[in-house]
Scaffold this active site. Structure first.
Site, mmCIF file in Angstrom:
data_model
loop_
_atom_site.group_PDB
_atom_site.id
_atom_site.type_symbol
_atom_site.label_atom_id
_atom_site.label_comp_id
_atom_site.label_asym_id
_atom_site.label_seq_id
_atom_site.Cartn_x
_atom_site.Cartn_y
_atom_site.Cartn_z
ATOM 1 N N ASP A 81 0.844 -1.201 0.000
ATOM 2 C CA ASP A 81 0.000 0.000 0.000
ATOM 3 C C ASP A 81 0.885 1.259 0.000
ATOM 4 O OD1 ASP A 81 -2.508 1.221 0.161
ATOM 5 O OD2 ASP A 81 -2.571 1.176 2.358
ATOM 6 N N HIS A 82 0.581 2.209 -0.880
ATOM 7 C CA HIS A 82 1.218 3.542 -0.884
ATOM 8 C C HIS A 82 2.742 3.547 -0.917
ATOM 9 C CE1 HIS A 82 -2.344 6.001 -0.419
ATOM 10 N NE2 HIS A 82 -2.789 5.182 0.509
ATOM 11 N N HIS A 202 -9.877 4.889 -1.264
ATOM 12 C CA HIS A 202 -8.986 4.941 -0.103
ATOM 13 C C HIS A 202 -9.704 5.669 1.028
ATOM 14 C CE1 HIS A 202 -4.851 3.613 -1.318
ATOM 15 N NE2 HIS A 202 -5.548 3.469 -2.446
ATOM 16 N N ASN A 224 -10.732 0.156 0.302
ATOM 17 C CA ASN A 224 -9.725 0.006 1.367
ATOM 18 C C ASN A 224 -10.260 0.381 2.751
ATOM 19 O OD1 ASN A 224 -7.973 -0.416 -0.740
ATOM 20 N ND2 ASN A 224 -6.675 1.339 -0.330
#
Ligand code: 13P
Length: 274
Positions: A81-82, A202, A224
């Site tokens: 993630d990210h 998100h 998410n």
């Protein structure tokens, strides 16, 4: 089955459903996260931030998820993630993650396209799926004036990068706040009109549960949820550990906390698979 996000998102789009993506905060919760999805017969994405992946170890985390997923009756992907650095993407892919997110949302459109193309190229070598981000999903202080993702830029971005999924800004924020977020479904509808690939929500914790179905019908097929899982675990832990004796089994103390997180996950899965 351990898999990428390709098939599960393709199916979700076809069936007009969502796939829940849940943030791992510690190794201990991994089995219960997969069990939560299995009991509801739903595909699931387990995702780790770069710091969580480094804390556990990219390869150890992937080995454990893969071990459980291979025996599971549902599709399970492990997603980074990210990630902002290609080095972290490389480490995740080498470690065995089946999916990665390159987050170039803080860059100019051209620079975001450029770093995302490099991540797509890397992921292709491992057969992994790629999510990118265009626009702003807030974090920390809630600011109501973040601009939404520009639909025309989103089309250019997707055409040039070939990503599998795109996270977009429609007013969501990461984290849990006193009030839920007012998202813009009209901004989402404009993006959806330009972009055919699955979009990603998100900041799911702050989104009103009644908005989730609209998000899915407007193209968001990966949703998410992170903070809310953590909150349910910690709330239960405060209660359990308050009454604990030093010689109580750690295992017995952790089980109710994991079960509290499982209930939160199953509630979200129920909402996105309706
Ligand atoms: P929340 O922690 O707000 O649910 O957001 C999760 C997320 O979007 C992870 O990238």
């Amino acid at each position: 089955m351990y898999t990428t996000m390709h098939h599960m998102l393709k199916m979700a789009k076809k069936e007009r459903k969502g796939v829940g993506a849940f943030n791992i905060h510690a190794l201990e919760v991994v089995p219960v996260m997969i069990r939560a999805a299995e009991e509801l017969n739903a595909p699931v994405v387990l995702q780790a931030s770069v710091s969580t992946a480094k804390y556990i170890g990219f390869d150890l985390l992937a080995a454990i998820v893969k071990n459980i997923a291979d025996k599971a009756s549902v599709e399970v992907a492990l997603h980074l993630d990210h990630a902002k650095e290609l080095k972290d993407i490389q480490d995740a892919l080498e470690g065995g993650f089946s999916s990665v997110m390159i987050d170039g949302s803080y860059l100019s459109l051209d620079d975001n396209i450029s770093i995302t193309c490099k991540a797509v190229e890397l992921a292709k070598r491992y057969g992994a799926s790629v999510e990118a981000e265009l626009g702003i999903v807030g974090r920390g202080k809630v600011i109501n004036k973040y601009p939404y993702t520009n639909p025309k830029d989103a089309k250019i971005f997707v055409d040039k990068t070939g990503v599998d999924a795109l996270a977009v800004g429609i007013g969501t924020h990461h984290g849990q706040y006193q009030a839920k977020t007012d998202i813009s479904l009209s901004a989402l509808s404009d993006i959806h009109a330009q972009v055919g690939i699955p979009l990603v929500l998100h900041g799911g914790t702050g989104v009103k549960e009644e908005d989730l179905a609209d998000c899915i019908s407007l193209g968001m097929h990966k949703l998410n949820f992170g903070t809310e899982l953590n909150v349910s675990w910690v709330r239960k832990a405060k209660e359990i550990f308050n009454d604990a004796m030093p010689d109580d089994s750690i295992r017995e103390l952790l089980i109710p906390c994991n079960e509290a997180m499982k209930r939160t996950i199953q509630n979200k899965i129920g909402l996105v698979r309706k």
